[in-house]
Scaffold this motif. Sequence first.
Motif, PDB file in Angstrom:
ATOM      1  N   ILE A 133       0.868  -1.171   0.000  1.00 11.92           N
ATOM      2  CA  ILE A 133       0.000   0.000   0.000  1.00 11.92           C
ATOM      3  C   ILE A 133       0.908   1.224   0.000  1.00 11.92           C
ATOM      4  O   ILE A 133       1.657   1.458   0.960  1.00 11.92           O
ATOM      5  N   GLU A 134       0.867   1.963  -1.091  1.00 11.45           N
ATOM      6  CA  GLU A 134       1.734   3.144  -1.247  1.00 11.45           C
ATOM      7  C   GLU A 134       3.190   2.789  -0.970  1.00 11.45           C
ATOM      8  O   GLU A 134       3.929   3.532  -0.313  1.00 11.45           O
ATOM      9  N   GLY A 135       3.605   1.618  -1.460  1.00 11.28           N
ATOM     10  CA  GLY A 135       4.992   1.181  -1.341  1.00 11.28           C
ATOM     11  C   GLY A 135       5.338   0.441  -0.058  1.00 11.28           C
ATOM     12  O   GLY A 135       6.421  -0.131   0.052  1.00 11.28           O
ATOM     13  N   GLU A 136       4.429   0.406   0.911  1.00 12.68           N
ATOM     14  CA  GLU A 136       4.682  -0.290   2.178  1.00 12.68           C
ATOM     15  C   GLU A 136       4.275  -1.756   2.063  1.00 12.68           C
ATOM     16  O   GLU A 136       3.186  -2.073   1.589  1.00 12.68           O
ATOM     17  N   ASP A 137       5.137  -2.646   2.507  1.00  9.56           N
ATOM     18  CA  ASP A 137       4.881  -4.080   2.492  1.00  9.56           C
ATOM     19  C   ASP A 137       3.844  -4.417   3.567  1.00  9.56           C
ATOM     20  O   ASP A 137       4.132  -4.356   4.764  1.00  9.56           O
ATOM     21  N   VAL A 138       2.633  -4.768   3.140  1.00 10.39           N
ATOM     22  CA  VAL A 138       1.545  -5.051   4.088  1.00 10.39           C
ATOM     23  C   VAL A 138       1.825  -6.321   4.876  1.00 10.39           C
ATOM     24  O   VAL A 138       1.537  -6.396   6.084  1.00 10.39           O
ATOM     25  N   ASN A 139       2.398  -7.329   4.219  1.00  7.78           N
ATOM     26  CA  ASN A 139       2.727  -8.580   4.906  1.00  7.78           C
ATOM     27  C   ASN A 139       3.646  -8.297   6.084  1.00  7.78           C
ATOM     28  O   ASN A 139       3.435  -8.783   7.203  1.00  7.78           O
ATOM     29  N   ALA A 140       4.682  -7.499   5.838  1.00  4.28           N
ATOM     30  CA  ALA A 140       5.642  -7.145   6.891  1.00  4.28           C
ATOM     31  C   ALA A 140       4.972  -6.314   7.979  1.00  4.28           C
ATOM     32  O   ALA A 140       5.239  -6.502   9.175  1.00  4.28           O
ATOM     33  N   TRP A 141       4.079  -5.404   7.589  1.00  3.97           N
ATOM     34  CA  TRP A 141       3.400  -4.546   8.564  1.00  3.97           C
ATOM     35  C   TRP A 141       2.561  -5.380   9.533  1.00  3.97           C
ATOM     36  O   TRP A 141       2.539  -5.100  10.736  1.00  3.97           O
ATOM     37  N   MET A 142       1.871  -6.397   9.033  1.00  6.66           N
ATOM     38  CA  MET A 142       1.057  -7.233   9.894  1.00  6.66           C
ATOM     39  C   MET A 142       1.893  -7.933  10.961  1.00  6.66           C
ATOM     40  O   MET A 142       1.496  -8.024  12.124  1.00  6.66           O
ATOM     41  N   VAL A 143       3.069  -8.426  10.568  1.00  5.63           N
ATOM     42  CA  VAL A 143       3.936  -9.118  11.522  1.00  5.63           C
ATOM     43  C   VAL A 143       4.576  -8.116  12.477  1.00  5.63           C
ATOM     44  O   VAL A 143       4.624  -8.335  13.697  1.00  5.63           O
ATOM     45  N   ARG A 144       5.063  -7.013  11.937  1.00  4.55           N
ATOM     46  CA  ARG A 144       5.727  -5.997  12.758  1.00  4.55           C
ATOM     47  C   ARG A 144       4.782  -5.389  13.792  1.00  4.55           C
ATOM     48  O   ARG A 144       5.177  -5.040  14.906  1.00  4.55           O
ATOM     49  N   SER A 145       3.494  -5.284  13.435  1.00  5.38           N
ATOM     50  CA  SER A 145       2.507  -4.702  14.340  1.00  5.38           C
ATOM     51  C   SER A 145       1.948  -5.727  15.324  1.00  5.38           C
ATOM     52  O   SER A 145       1.103  -5.390  16.157  1.00  5.38           O
ATOM     53  N   GLY A 146       2.393  -6.968  15.194  1.00  8.83           N
ATOM     54  CA  GLY A 146       1.978  -8.000  16.138  1.00  8.83           C
ATOM     55  C   GLY A 146       0.647  -8.644  15.822  1.00  8.83           C
ATOM     56  O   GLY A 146       0.105  -9.370  16.661  1.00  8.83           O
ATOM     57  N   TRP A 147       0.119  -8.441  14.596  1.00 10.43           N
ATOM     58  CA  TRP A 147      -1.182  -9.008  14.248  1.00 10.43           C
ATOM     59  C   TRP A 147      -1.069 -10.278  13.442  1.00 10.43           C
ATOM     60  O   TRP A 147      -2.085 -10.855  13.021  1.00 10.43           O
ATOM     61  N   ALA A 148       0.146 -10.734  13.190  1.00  9.49           N
ATOM     62  CA  ALA A 148       0.363 -11.993  12.475  1.00  9.49           C
ATOM     63  C   ALA A 148       1.738 -12.527  12.855  1.00  9.49           C
ATOM     64  O   ALA A 148       2.603 -11.780  13.332  1.00  9.49           O
ATOM     65  N   LEU A 149       1.931 -13.821  12.653  1.00  9.30           N
ATOM     66  CA  LEU A 149       3.233 -14.445  12.859  1.00  9.30           C
ATOM     67  C   LEU A 149       3.880 -14.692  11.503  1.00  9.30           C
ATOM     68  O   LEU A 149       3.206 -14.769  10.476  1.00  9.30           O
ATOM     69  N   SER A 150       5.185 -14.811  11.503  1.00 15.08           N
ATOM     70  CA  SER A 150       5.906 -15.082  10.270  1.00 15.08           C
ATOM     71  C   SER A 150       5.938 -16.580  10.004  1.00 15.08           C
ATOM     72  O   SER A 150       6.226 -17.374  10.893  1.00 15.08           O
ATOM     73  N   SER A 151       5.640 -16.943   8.759  1.00 14.65           N
ATOM     74  CA  SER A 151       5.811 -18.329   8.332  1.00 14.65           C
ATOM     75  C   SER A 151       6.776 -18.363   7.154  1.00 14.65           C
ATOM     76  O   SER A 151       6.814 -19.318   6.392  1.00 14.65           O
ATOM     77  N   GLY A 152       7.541 -17.282   7.022  1.00 18.13           N
ATOM     78  CA  GLY A 152       8.474 -17.148   5.905  1.00 18.13           C
ATOM     79  C   GLY A 152       9.580 -16.150   6.202  1.00 18.13           C
ATOM     80  O   GLY A 152      10.288 -16.277   7.205  1.00 18.13           O
ATOM     81  N   PRO A 153       9.691 -15.102   5.375  1.00 19.87           N
ATOM     82  CA  PRO A 153      10.841 -14.198   5.474  1.00 19.87           C
ATOM     83  C   PRO A 153      10.695 -13.035   6.450  1.00 19.87           C
ATOM     84  O   PRO A 153      11.510 -12.116   6.428  1.00 19.87           O
ATOM     85  N   TYR A 154       9.679 -13.063   7.311  1.00 16.61           N
ATOM     86  CA  TYR A 154       9.417 -11.897   8.157  1.00 16.61           C
ATOM     87  C   TYR A 154       9.771 -12.126   9.630  1.00 16.61           C
ATOM     88  O   TYR A 154       9.226 -11.465  10.513  1.00 16.61           O
TER      89      TYR A 154
END
Length: 222
Positions: A102-123
Motif C-alpha cells: 500500500i503506497e509502497g509499504e509491504d503489508v505482509n511485513a506490517w502485519m507481523v511488525r505490528s503484532g497481528w500476524a506471525l511469520s511463516s516465511g521471510p518476516y
Amino acid sequence: MKQRVMMVALFAVITSPVCAAKLSGPARILDGNTIEIEQSKLRLSGIEAPETDQICLDAHGRKWACGIAARDELIKHSNGRTWDCHITGGDEYGRSRGSCFIEGEDVNAWMVRSGWALSSGPYVIYEVVASKTCAGLWSGAFIAPWDWRRRNKGTIIIGASSVPIDARELLLGSALLSDPPSPECVIKGTLGSNGDRIYHLRGQLSYEQIDMTKPGERWLCS
C-alpha cells in the motif's frame, strides 16, 4: 548452442519477478491474511494471522477476539487505499498467494511488525521486534494460528513474559468456544458425515442444540 542460450534467456525473462502476475485496486479484507480485489481472493504469503474465531488473552489475562481484532486493524490500516499485489502462486483453496503493498509499504511485513500476524516465511525479524515490544497479540497470551486449527491439550501457549498461570486452562478449556468470539460471528459450522461443512444460522431448529465445544466445530462470521 546459440539457440540453447537464447531459450534459457527467454525462460528467464518469462519467469522473472517483473513479469509476475499483479493485482491492483481497493481491497475487501476478509481476515487478517486474506483479501479480495475485483472478486479475486488473495492470501498474504509468508504470514499467519489468527483465525476469525480465535480467542487470545490480553495483558490482564482476559479473553478477547484477537482474530477479529487482527482483521479490523488491517481494515483500518488499509483505509480504502489501493493495494498492489504481486502474485507468486496459489493454494489448495483456489486463492492466489503473494505479497501486497500500500503506497509502497509491504503489508505482509506490517502485519507481523505490528503484532497481528506471525511469520511463516521471510518476516521473522519483524516478529522478533513485535514480541520485544509486546505489540498486538504479543501483549498477552495466544496460540499460534497453525496450532489453533488443531489444538489439543498439548498445544503450546506463547506470548508476553507475563503470561497468566491459568492461560492454558483459559485457552484450551472445553468452555472456550461455547459462546461466539464476537457478536458478528454467530454462524455455527459443523462437519457432516462425508466431511462437508454445514452452516447453521440463528433461528434454525437445530441451532441451539449444537455443542460448539466438540472438535471440528467452528464459529464463522460469514
